[in-house]
Design an enzyme around this catalytic site. Structure first.
Site: not given
Ligand code: SF4
Length: 501
Positions: A32, A58, A133-134, A273
């Protein structure tokens, strides 16, 4: 293997059998990206552009919620941002000067519309939207309590507990309700939220996932990465600090620090990444850090070869760093087809068995008869690495060595990354020699944990005070894992959540 000769350019492209496992099939996937803007007449359009720049975080679904001064508007769709929010009629249904958006890759909750964010609810305090996000490591435990107390869940995401906690708070001011909810949750979160008056951003006390502030035409912006500011020409202001709650409204900006201060531990994989190479994360250029990881790799485990070949795209900066440090020429020995996307041509099984290659091909001119070292950012299951080594050998490489610009991944993630459980992690179940044999390389080496810290500009990893969240390599989880200990279930969030839904 199927090769075509083209005498004119002395080259031959060889396609090889990878069946349905594409070259990207064996990597961690970030979960996300978020974006928000306050006070701009084109809030929804700008949010769509920001989300487009965050698409790498995402690809499953995207959503935008806007507020036009009297009403909230929400558009949530499965698919890529460009497929949905490039349409004028969709943007026209999102009027208003405040908007928040989210791109999704699911780790908690199935890929269904009701799980697409931002999640929105009408609370007695007014409308409230949140994008996350997470991953919360006590999301399931909180969910059970909320359901026991009568809450009716609309999605199977962990994020929804935040909505219910805000709804159930007895505090008067909205910001106090929001902060009370944050005090109850645990794990990794970068949040963008919207009410009828405010744009709110928040980061967990360790700052595991990134969140930055920007400005466009005097209007404040929140975004997961700086690349989402660059796409719209917005100015970078600063990072939202770990443990900070930042509020934008017509009175200006307020910053709250509701948590006891603690040393930040951002996720080191954002540099390896997840984040885009052109982003600046925590004040560091992701591109430069990846080059430094490649240089460290060359210093730690160089091998005598003729060319350095990156595994595209994420292996490119590390391969450049390796090449510069070792003095061995850099060559694009693998060519990536950037137009595969959501593979529109679905080869039939019989065609697939012919070895049609959708995404990557070997560039024989660069590697034939050469001793090569392949550079990739990480190794998860090993399936892709094995196919890449076979591809290089089939295309005529004399020796194939493999170097990974990060340490072996031995522990699953619980902070928003879709990782296999331990059994699915090659390095958790095989030693180095077994992994080398399995992927079929002449030699294999990983960057050490201290090496990756040196690439980040640190002297090494200080076990007493590690500067980053790095538990997929070290097993040192930075927060309690309440759901896991509670459920004593297998280490996969999805399966834990399946119990509740
Ligand atoms: S396990 Fe930790 S270091 Fe690895 S990706 Fe997850 S949060 Fe980042």
């Amino acid at each position: 293997m199927d090769c075509q000769q083209s005498p004119s350019d002395q080259a031959e492209h060889c396609d090889f059998d990878l069946t349905d496992q594409d070259l990207d099939g064996d990597t961690l996937r970030e979960e996300c990206g978020v974006f928000g803007i306050f006070g701009h007449p084109d809030a929804a359009t700008i949010t769509a552009l920001g989300l487009h720049a965050l698409q790498h975080r995402g690809q499953e679904a995207a959503g935008i919620v806007s507020f036009d001064g009297s009403r909230f508007h929400s558009e949530r769709r499965l698919g890529l941002v460009g497929d949905t929010f490039s349409r004028a009629d969709v943007i026209a249904r999102l009027p208003g000067t405040i908007a928040v958006g989210h791109v999704r890759y699911s780790t908690t909750g199935e890929t269904i519309l009701r799980n697409v964010q931002p999640l929105f609810a009408e609370l007695n305090a007014g409308g409230f939207a949140v994008g996350h996000n997470g991953n919360l490591t006590n999301g399931l435990t909180l969910r059970r309590e909320l359901v026991r107390n009568g809450a009716m869940m609309q999605s199977t995401t962990d994020t929804e507990v935040i909505l219910h906690l805000v709804a159930q708070s007895k505090r008067n001011r909205f910001i106090d309700r929001f902060i009370e909810a944050l005090r109850a949750i645990e794990g990794a979160y970068s949040l963008v939220s919207l009410t009828n008056k405010k744009l709110i951003g928040a980061r967990d006390p360790l700052g595991i996932r990134p969140l930055v502030m920007g400005e466009l035409d005097g209007c404040p912006i929140l975004a997961s990465e700086t690349c989402a500011l660059d796409i719209i020409g917005a100015k970078y202001i600063r990072d939202v600090e770990p443990g900070e709650v930042i509020v934008f409204d017509r009175h200006g900006v307020q910053s709250h620090k509701p948590f006891p201060p603690m040393p930040p531990r951002p996720c080191i994989f954002e540099y390896i990444y997840f984040s885009r190479p052109d982003s600046i994360v925590g004040g560091r250029s992701v591109y430069d850090v990846r080059k430094a990881m490649g240089a460290e790799l060359a210093r730690e485990s160089h091998v005598d070869v003729d060319v350095v070949v990156p595994v595209p795209d994420s292996g490119v900066p590390a391969a450049l760093g390796y090449s510069r440090e070792s003095g061995v020429p850099f060559e694009l020995g693998i060519i990536r087809n950037h137009y595969v996307g959501r593979t529109f041509i679905q080869p039939t099984q019989s065609v697939r068995e012919l070895g049609v290659r959708m995404k990557h091909s070997a560039n024989r001119a660069a590697i034939q008869g050469k001793r090569i070292v392949l550079i990739d950012d990480s190794l998860v299951r090993g399936t892709t690495s094995r196919k890449i080594v076979k591809m290089m050998r089939d295309a005529g490489a004399r020796e194939v060595h493999f170097r990974i610009a990060s340490p072996p991944i031995t522990h699953p993630d619980y902070y928003g990354i879709d990782t296999p459980d331990r059994a699915g992690l090659l390095a958790a179940t095989h030693n180095l020699e077994e992994m080398r044999q399995l992927i079929g390389a002449d030699t294999l080496a990983f960057l050490s944990v201290d090496g990756i810290y040196r690439a980040m500009g640190e002297p090494g990893r200080d076990p007493a005070h590690p500067k980053f969240t790095d538990h997929c390599f070290t097993g040192d989880y930075p927060t309690a894992l309440t759901d896991l200990t509670q459920a004593e279930a297998q280490p996969r969030q999805l399966s834990l959540l399946a119990e509740a839904s």
